[in-house]
Design a protein around this motif. Structure first.
Motif, mmCIF file in Angstrom:
data_model
loop_
_atom_site.group_PDB
_atom_site.id
_atom_site.type_symbol
_atom_site.label_atom_id
_atom_site.label_comp_id
_atom_site.label_asym_id
_atom_site.label_seq_id
_atom_site.Cartn_x
_atom_site.Cartn_y
_atom_site.Cartn_z
ATOM 1 N N VAL A 30 -6.690 24.056 -105.218
ATOM 2 C CA VAL A 30 -5.985 23.262 -104.213
ATOM 3 C C VAL A 30 -4.619 23.888 -103.901
ATOM 4 C CG1 VAL A 30 -4.808 21.066 -103.826
ATOM 5 C CG2 VAL A 30 -7.156 21.083 -104.682
ATOM 6 N N VAL B 237 -4.187 16.071 -101.430
ATOM 7 C CA VAL B 237 -5.587 15.875 -101.809
ATOM 8 C C VAL B 237 -6.031 14.477 -101.399
ATOM 9 C CG1 VAL B 237 -7.207 15.703 -103.736
ATOM 10 C CG2 VAL B 237 -5.462 17.488 -103.753
ATOM 11 N N PHE C 119 -7.456 21.814 -109.209
ATOM 12 C CA PHE C 119 -6.086 21.745 -108.680
ATOM 13 C C PHE C 119 -5.466 23.136 -108.521
ATOM 14 C CE2 PHE C 119 -6.318 17.252 -110.111
ATOM 15 C CZ PHE C 119 -6.018 16.667 -108.885
ATOM 16 N N ILE D 155 -12.348 24.559 -98.141
ATOM 17 C CA ILE D 155 -11.405 23.711 -98.865
ATOM 18 C C ILE D 155 -12.030 23.318 -100.196
ATOM 19 C CG2 ILE D 155 -12.257 21.577 -97.829
ATOM 20 C CD1 ILE D 155 -9.349 20.615 -97.749
ATOM 21 N N HIS E 172 -5.022 27.039 -101.995
ATOM 22 C CA HIS E 172 -5.327 26.731 -100.593
ATOM 23 C C HIS E 172 -4.040 26.425 -99.829
ATOM 24 C CE1 HIS E 172 -6.519 24.179 -97.163
ATOM 25 N NE2 HIS E 172 -7.671 24.832 -97.189
ATOM 26 N N ASN F 160 -5.463 19.839 -98.447
ATOM 27 C CA ASN F 160 -5.723 21.039 -99.248
ATOM 28 C C ASN F 160 -6.857 20.869 -100.245
ATOM 29 O OD1 ASN F 160 -2.310 20.922 -99.132
ATOM 30 N ND2 ASN F 160 -3.366 22.636 -98.177
ATOM 31 N N GLY F 161 -7.358 19.655 -100.396
ATOM 32 C CA GLY F 161 -8.468 19.419 -101.318
ATOM 33 C C GLY F 161 -9.030 18.024 -101.119
#
Length: 252
Positions: free
Chosen positions: A206, A12, A203, A143, A209, A88-89
């Motif tokens: 995330v 992240v 999260f 995302i 993802h 991923n975030g």
């Protein structure tokens, strides 16, 4: 002790202007401790947050989430892209007392979306009418994105409503959720609070993802190899004339 999943890398980014409290927020998020005198981040610092994915369900598992606190120094404008891969975030941090830091969030997000060379981020330009409701199934953002407004403690109750309303319009434009807090007080993300619930949902998205991306990459890498071996191998075997027939040899 929880069982920690170590086979999945989850990354992240924390983005935003200098001085908005990114490092303080990262410290609070990962260690539940405030940092009243944080220094400026040079390049990037990485902290680890343990997240209980799908807590309270049969699928619950603890993941290590890498929180990349990206420095905002202008001297790193041309090299910052090296941190924008395999993401991923994204957490977009801004100072509620500084309108400019809020207005610059679309620039930070667009930079990350356009400079990811792995193809993991959406190429959508933030600010378009199509960019709405991140976290929803129909969102064009590929995302998870979360906005964090810091220094909430510097407003009285009457002024807070106006500030939050102004901030929400930008969150809607980007197409994401937002939380507001003071990075020097852990109560703002205490377990059971609205902010803690929103962070947990973020999260979860995330990790989802990361799981989907890992499966997709594995499929893309492996499937063509398997398919080529099967199809070409079968055709070659069908068209090859046995050596015994070519030379009139008899088999024993």
């Amino acid at each position: 002790m929880p069982v920690i999943e170590k086979n999945l890398k989850v990354k992240v980014l924390v983005l935003g202007d200098s001085g908005v409290g990114k490092s303080s927020f990262t410290q609070l998020l990962c260690h539940n401790q405030s940092s009243k005198t944080p220094g400026y981040t040079i390049g990037c610092t990485v902290e680890i947050k343990l997240h209980d994915f799908k807590q309270g369900t049969a699928e619950e598992k603890t993941y290590c989430v890498e929180i990349w606190d990206i420095g905002a120094s202008k001297s790193h404008n041309t090299s910052r892209y090296i941190f924008y891969n395999n993401v991923n975030g994204i957490i977009l941090a801004h100072d509620l007392t500084n309108l400019k830091s809020l207005q610059n969030l679309s620039k930070w997000l667009n930079d990350a979306l356009s400079q990811d060379t792995t193809g993991g981020l959406s190429s959508i330009k933030v600010g378009s009418s199509a960019s709405r409701n991140s976290g929803d199934d129909n969102s064009p953002l590929s995302i998870p994105v979360l906005m964090v407004g810091t220094k909430l403690d510097q407003f009285n109750a009457e002024k807070r409503q106006f500030i939050i309303s102004r901030s929400k319009s930008y969150a809607d434009e980007i197409g994401c959720k937002e939380i507001h807090l003071s990075t020097i007080e852990s109560k703002y993300i205490a377990a059971g609070s609205g902010n803690a619930v929103e962070l947990s949902r973020f999260f979860d998205q995330v990790v989802d993802h990361a799981i989907i991306r890992q499966a997709t990459v594995s499929s893309v890498v492996q499937s063509p190899v398997v398919d080529r071996r099967g199809s070409f191998g079968e055709r070659r075997r069908q068209n090859v004339t046995p050596v015994s027939r070519l030379f009139g040899m008899k088999r024993d």
